[in-house]
Design a protein around this motif. Structure first.
Motif, mmCIF file in Angstrom:
data_model
loop_
_atom_site.group_PDB
_atom_site.id
_atom_site.type_symbol
_atom_site.label_atom_id
_atom_site.label_comp_id
_atom_site.label_asym_id
_atom_site.label_seq_id
_atom_site.Cartn_x
_atom_site.Cartn_y
_atom_site.Cartn_z
ATOM 1 N N THR A 67 62.575 32.477 43.600
ATOM 2 C CA THR A 67 62.721 31.037 43.793
ATOM 3 C C THR A 67 62.936 30.318 42.476
ATOM 4 O O THR A 67 63.485 29.240 42.438
ATOM 5 C CB THR A 67 61.494 30.435 44.473
ATOM 6 O OG1 THR A 67 60.341 30.877 43.779
ATOM 7 C CG2 THR A 67 61.430 30.832 45.927
ATOM 8 N N ILE A 94 62.304 27.586 36.071
ATOM 9 C CA ILE A 94 62.910 26.331 36.496
ATOM 10 C C ILE A 94 63.426 26.482 37.903
ATOM 11 O O ILE A 94 64.066 27.493 38.234
ATOM 12 C CB ILE A 94 64.020 25.924 35.520
ATOM 13 C CG1 ILE A 94 63.344 25.390 34.258
ATOM 14 C CG2 ILE A 94 64.935 24.888 36.136
ATOM 15 C CD1 ILE A 94 64.273 25.039 33.188
ATOM 16 N N ARG A 113 65.774 26.261 40.821
ATOM 17 C CA ARG A 113 67.236 26.192 40.698
ATOM 18 C C ARG A 113 67.818 25.367 41.826
ATOM 19 O O ARG A 113 68.446 25.886 42.717
ATOM 20 C CB ARG A 113 67.821 27.593 40.759
ATOM 21 C CG ARG A 113 67.116 28.557 39.887
ATOM 22 C CD ARG A 113 67.483 29.958 40.281
ATOM 23 N NE ARG A 113 68.873 30.213 39.971
ATOM 24 C CZ ARG A 113 69.528 31.227 40.468
ATOM 25 N NH1 ARG A 113 68.951 32.025 41.323
ATOM 26 N NH2 ARG A 113 70.767 31.435 40.141
ATOM 27 N N GLU A 114 67.587 24.128 41.797
ATOM 28 C CA GLU A 114 68.106 23.370 42.922
ATOM 29 C C GLU A 114 69.014 22.231 42.511
ATOM 30 O O GLU A 114 69.672 21.634 43.340
ATOM 31 C CB GLU A 114 66.950 22.819 43.772
ATOM 32 C CG GLU A 114 66.460 23.847 44.761
ATOM 33 C CD GLU A 114 65.274 23.322 45.510
ATOM 34 O OE1 GLU A 114 65.466 22.369 46.274
ATOM 35 O OE2 GLU A 114 64.150 23.853 45.329
ATOM 36 N N SER A 115 69.033 21.930 41.232
ATOM 37 C CA SER A 115 69.724 20.694 40.840
ATOM 38 C C SER A 115 71.235 20.853 40.775
ATOM 39 O O SER A 115 71.922 21.223 41.715
ATOM 40 C CB SER A 115 69.158 20.228 39.530
ATOM 41 O OG SER A 115 69.027 21.325 38.657
ATOM 42 N N GLU A 116 71.706 20.560 39.728
ATOM 43 C CA GLU A 116 73.067 20.498 39.256
ATOM 44 C C GLU A 116 74.041 21.579 39.766
ATOM 45 O O GLU A 116 73.748 22.755 39.769
ATOM 46 C CB GLU A 116 72.901 20.669 37.741
ATOM 47 C CG GLU A 116 74.054 20.401 36.944
ATOM 48 C CD GLU A 116 73.662 20.769 35.515
ATOM 49 O OE1 GLU A 116 74.483 20.519 34.659
ATOM 50 O OE2 GLU A 116 72.561 21.284 35.287
ATOM 51 N N ASP A 117 75.206 21.166 40.091
ATOM 52 C CA ASP A 117 76.249 22.124 40.441
ATOM 53 C C ASP A 117 77.200 22.250 39.268
ATOM 54 O O ASP A 117 77.804 21.292 38.826
ATOM 55 C CB ASP A 117 77.028 21.623 41.665
ATOM 56 C CG ASP A 117 77.957 22.698 42.171
ATOM 57 O OD1 ASP A 117 78.348 23.564 41.366
ATOM 58 O OD2 ASP A 117 78.270 22.671 43.363
ATOM 59 N N LEU A 118 77.348 23.474 38.801
ATOM 60 C CA LEU A 118 78.106 23.662 37.564
ATOM 61 C C LEU A 118 79.601 23.414 37.697
ATOM 62 O O LEU A 118 80.304 23.251 36.714
ATOM 63 C CB LEU A 118 77.912 25.073 37.073
ATOM 64 C CG LEU A 118 76.841 25.104 36.012
ATOM 65 C CD1 LEU A 118 76.481 26.514 35.695
ATOM 66 C CD2 LEU A 118 77.373 24.396 34.771
#
Lengths: 346, 327, 394
Positions: A310, A336, A338-343
């Motif tokens: 997760t 961290i 890993r749900e935020s930002e889309d690269l």
């Protein structure tokens, strides 16, 4: 950029946008190469070793993009530039390619053009990167060929690649790389395609010229045995990430990452009692579908639990230049989510 | 290199022998023989032919000899430059073919040149701009070119010429130069006429070549030596020309091997439509009249020219590609 | 740009956002299911790849339509191909219209009848559309009775006129409908390609397979034969062979004779492909492995080797069809292939060989248009199949 480094790769991401999906060969690689030192990059095929090298020269295959990160390089004139910002077809990068960073390839069979003589192909480097006259070029190429151990270089220079054995071809490749006095030499699996007996000779040659010309060396290989004798510092890569980095002795004596440990166990030993050769379970996942959490968790024998799939582990500093990316060696909270930002938009 | 040439020449001989056997078999194929059809013709004209005359004719052309003997006589004739005798036209094949052969070769050579001059740059451009609008356009045009039967193109051009320019396209010379000795004026006139058969016969080949060049170049562009050259800092345009194009051009040279048969095939039919003084129309008329000796000789000549053309392209290839030379 | 030490990555599609909780597994349990790479069969992969090739897809659809029309040509052709209409010799094509001279729109398409006069000087017939004579097109009208495939008696056809006859592609010198003849011709022209390729296929695979599988002298002999055959220009050889077909043969025998002649030279390309594949596959690991496992040779050939190159063969065969069609067309055009009363596209085009006729009636070239469309469609289709045949490349 630190004074002693010639190259610093920082947080490098590469993406290929293909019809079948986004391929993600590099996912945040950071590594540095000190001037005049040799650094090894180890990992299974597909882990992004070669991609990192191609990114440095900005010769990624069609469709490949650097979507994030920096590639700082200290030029011959002392200036530091970010290679990632350069125009791929521009003059600056062309001066650096072959002029300041040279590369040796895995397949000496196919890496030379079959219809041009060795002299033609090696002298081309000098024609591009120097303003020597024809006579000087000829002399330099013959000298180089002699230096890398090709017998009778004056005659052999005019031969075609297919007239050479694999080992000799790789020597010629090394001569070509040295032609314009580069500062950094990247050797991408330089001995993989060669006979075992020839491998050692070629490796010795690379080691020798590295010392002689005070080159910085980036040696890419899947073979830990090769690394042990050749480099000062090792980066272990897995799925486009550096998972462990340590001085070579430390890495062999005291590996920390489960992947590194497995890799080391899978080397056959020449001495000691016979035992079954260890292997790493499963296969490397496709780089279009990265596993969640720690990239290695599906194959890891030591995973600690939910955290591993997760949360993304960060690099933990173990001191003395030893770093590892694993929750065993760091508190889970350091990871961290890993749900935020889309690269894609980075 | 000398060794290579000798070896290629050695391979050529059995090929030619095998072709000659096949062609001789063709000559024997129709029911009856050349005399039968000649007799039928004479009868149709109302001429009386006696048994003795028939026997004399048969003896003259050695038609009653055993097959192997007939074959041997026929094939050794080629070595002496004797291509046989047309029984229907009552003339030696040499005489019938003499002028036509030159024009056939002229058209063949101009076709090959046309194909290369047009096919190479388009194929090259299509490859380096793969999947661009112009690549698609050229691809479609190339496909169209391959799909259009050349005789239809010839008919179309003739119709357009008639409709919009009021001229009759066809032949290799204007009427005023027919039968005239060769002069500069006649040469210019020839060039004015030559382009139509050149385009018509060469079109399918050109289209094929565009595809070949594109595919070869795309293949070569992915080879590791291209990466090596990029890593040396070679500029992109120079790189493409020095390496992949240089290698992609090799199969290009060897296209003569398949282009020549195609050109002769094209000539056989376009020559009829455009009324060209070449071998093609002569072949058709000989087949129509069952003049099999003439037809056989013509096919033999075309095949020999093909074999020679292939030999030349092989030698050119060897000169360009060291791997073949040293093999 | 985010330059944190650690990085955040998007969750790959399909991966559970919080797999541990969702699956009800506690902290020390097994990991979530690995995100799997989907393994598709070879044919499925080929289909995926082929589907991307839009041109090839269109080519396939066109071919499908053409073969349907050829199969039911009696129904699709408005008239019998041999019926002569002496009142309409070399009549030009009629235009299908929706709007009449007065600008009125008609939902039912119509054509104008002909007004014919004879040029007093040249004695040529001159046709002009007769705007008084509006003739609506009707679908599925009853016409002359005919037999589908010579078996099923039928009366209705796809379309026709309420009164009079429609010549959408004009008529020929004998007053026969060019459209009907072209549609009937498609049956001959298209099947000759198909049957020819079938023959080619059998000879090519047999000889190529023998050469590639046995190698050695057999291979050498077959290779030399192929080399000899490709040195001979095809059309002249075809011409010589078909000129040798006895003149008294029936239309059907000539048809098969021509097909055999076309395949006689066509097999070489296919044989080369098959041979090459056999040679390459013989050394492949999976074949060696099968052999080491004690698999029977025939089973190795048909269960392991053939499936792995079948797709290539199909693509090559598709690309061979247009050559056959063009060959037949050329031979018939020259008058030494199929002969009237057989109707093929080549036979139809033969009429256009006479330039005087062509200058008067360019519509006689229409069948050529169909040749181009069919060959084009086959070529793009074959090209797409060839690209798709190797789904693991790229």
């Amino acid at each position: 950029m630190k004074e002693e480094n010639i190259v610093e790769v920082e947080d490098l991401f590469i993406r290929f946008y293909r019809d079948e999906g986004v391929i993600k060969p590099l996912n945040g690689v950071s590594l540095s190469i000190p001037s005049g030192k040799s650094v090894g990059v180890v990992g299974e095929s597909g882990c992004g070793k070669t991609m990192t090298a191609y990114a440095l020269l900005r010769i990624l295959p069609r469709g490949g993009e650097i979507v994030r990160g920096a590639l700082r390089f200290k030029r011959k004139n002392g200036e530091t530039i970010d290679l990632a910002q350069l125009d791929e077809k521009g003059k600056t990068i062309r001066q650096i390619r072959g002029g300041e960073i040279a590369m040796i390839f895995q397949e000496p069979m196919t890496a030379f053009s079959p219809v041009h003589t060795l002299y033609n192909q090696i002298s081309e480097v000098l024609r591009i990167h120097s303003d020597m006259d024809e006579e000087a070029i000829r002399k330099r190429v013959v000298d180089l060929l002699g230096h890398v151990g090709i017998p009778d270089p004056e005659q052999r220079a005019d031969a075609y690649p297919f007239e050479f054995s694999g080992g000799m071809r790789q020597r010629a490749m090394i001569a070509m790389a040295l032609a314009s006095n580069p500062r950094l030499l990247i050797a991408d699996e330089p001995t993989t395609a060669l006979d075992v007996t020839v491998q050692a000779q070629v490796l010795r040659l690379i080691k020798k010229i590295q010392k002689e010309f005070n080159l910085s060396l980036m040696l890419i290989t899947h073979d830990l045995g090769v690394i042990a004798h050749m480099v000062d510092y090792v980066y272990v890569m897995y799925m486009g990430e550096v998972v462990e980095a340590a001085p070579v002795g430390e890495l062999f004596e005291n590996p920390k990452h489960p992947y590194t440990i497995d890799l080391l166990h899978s080397i056959p030993k020449m001495t000691g009692p016979r035992e079954e050769l260890a292997h790493i379970e499963g296969t490397v996942p496709h780089s279009a579908a990265l596993p969640p959490g720690c990239m290695f968790h599906p194959r890891c024998r030591k995973r600690v639990g939910k955290t591993c799939w997760t949360r993304e582990p960060g690099m933990t500093d173990l001191g003395d230049g030893h770093y590892v990316r694993c929750f065993i060696h760091s508190p889970a909270e350091s990871g961290i989510s890993r749900e935020s930002e889309d690269l894609t938009y980075a | 290199m000398v060794h290579f040439i000798l070896r290629r020449l050695m391979v050529m001989i059995p090929t030619l022998v095998a072709i000659s056997m096949l062609v001789f078999f063709l000559i024997q194929l129709p029911p009856g023989d050349a005399i039968t059809s000649r007799l039928a013709e004479l009868h149709a004209e109302g001429a009386e032919v006696s048994e003795a005359q028939i026997a004399a004719l048969r003896a003259r052309f050695h038609l009653d000899d055993p097959m192997p003997v007939q074959y041997f006589r026929w094939v050794t004739g080629f070595l002496r430059g004797d291509f046989g005798y047309s029984i229907v036209q009552e003339q030696p094949v040499n005489v019938l073919v003499y002028d036509r052969l030159g024009y056939t070769v002229l058209i063949a050579i101009s076709c090959v040149l046309f194909t290369w001059v047009i096919g190479f740059p388009i194929g090259f451009y299509s490859a380096i701009r793969q999947y661009s609008a112009s690549d698609y356009t050229f691809t479609i045009i190339a496909f169209l070119g391959m799909a259009t039967p050349n005789f239809l193109l010839a008919l179309g051009l003739m119709y357009l010429g008639h409709r919009y320019f009021g001229t009759t396209i066809g032949g290799l010379f204007s009427p005023e130069y027919m039968g005239e000795p060769f002069s500069f004026g006649k040469f210019v006139d020839l060039l004015k006429h030559l382009w139509i058969p050149m385009v018509v016969v060469g079109m399918a080949g050109t289209a094929g070549l565009v595809r070949v060049m594109r595919a070869n170049l795309l293949d070569e562009l992915q080879k590791p030596y291209v990466v090596t050259a990029r890593a040396k800092g070679v500029g992109s345009l120079r790189l493409i020309f020095k390496y992949p194009v240089r290698i992609a051009i090799n199969p290009f040279i060897s296209t003569i091997g398949w282009m020549l048969p195609m050109i002769f095939s094209g000539d056989a039919i376009v020559g009829v439509v455009l009324n060209l003084p070449t071998i093609g129309p002569l072949l058709l008329s000989s087949l129509m009249t069952q003049d099999m000796f003439l037809a056989g000789s013509l096919i033999m000549i075309m095949s020999t020219l093909t074999v020679l053309g292939t030999l030349i392209s092989d030698l050119a290839l060897a000169a360009l590609d060291p791997r073949i030379r040293y093999d | 740009m985010n330059n944190d030490e650690t990085t955040n990555l998007p969750i790959p599609p399909g991966a559970p956002a919080d797999a541990g909780d969702a699956a009800g597994v506690d902290d020390s349990g097994a990991p979530p299911e690995e995100s799997r790479v989907v393994f598709a069969s070879q044919w499925k992969l080929m289909w995926w790849r082929f589907r991307k090739h839009k041109l090839a897809l269109i080519g396939g659809v066109i071919m499908f339509i053409f073969y349907i029309v050829a199969a039911f040509c009696e129904f699709f052709a408005p008239y019998d191909p041999s019926t002569r209409d002496v009142t309409h010799i070399l009549a030009p094509p009629q235009t299908i219209r929706f709007v009449d001279e007065d600008g009125r729109f008609h939902l039912r398409p119509f054509v104008y009848g002909y007004r014919m006069e004879i040029d007093s000087e040249t004695w040529r017939r001159l046709y002009t559309p007769d705007t008084e004579d509006r003739r609506p097109i009707v679908f599925f009208p009853r016409g002359e009775p005919y037999k589908l495939w010579n078996l099923i008696p039928m009366e209705r056809r796809l379309f026709g006129l309420e009164h009079g006859r429609a010549y959408l592609m004009g008529t020929d010198q004998l007053g026969r409908d060019v459209l009907s003849r072209t549609i009937y011709g498609s049956r001959i022209s298209l099947t000759i390609g198909l049957i020819g390729v079938l023959l080619t296929f059998v000879i090519g695979i047999l000889l190529g397979g023998i050469a590639g599988y046995f190698g050695g002298i057999t291979d050498n002999v077959i290779q030399r034969i192929i080399e000899v055959l490709i040195c001979i220009p095809h059309l002249p050889l075809w011409m010589a062979l078909s000129a040798a077909l006895p003149g008294h043969w029936s239309a059907l025998r000539i048809y098969f004779g021509i097909t055999v002649i076309l395949s006689f030279l066509g097999w070489t390309g296919l044989a080369r492909v098959v041979r090459g594949k056999f040679l390459a596959l013989r050394e492949e690991d999976f074949v060696v492995a099968a052999r080491l496992c004690g698999t029977h040779e025939t089973s190795i050939i048909f269960r392991h080797m053939v499936p792995s190159f079948l797709s290539h063969i199909i693509a090559s065969a598709t690309l061979a069809v247009p050559g056959m069609i063009l060959g037949e067309t050329a031979l018939s055009f020259l008058g030494i292939g199929l002969r009237p009363p057989v109707v093929s596209w080549g036979v139809l085009l033969q009429q256009a060989q006479n330039f005087q006729v062509l200058a008067m009636a360019p519509w006689l070239m229409y069948p050529g248009l169909f040749v181009i469309i069919v060959v084009l469609a086959f070529n793009v289709l074959g090209d797409g199949l060839r690209d798709a045949a190797d789904p693991y490349s790229d």
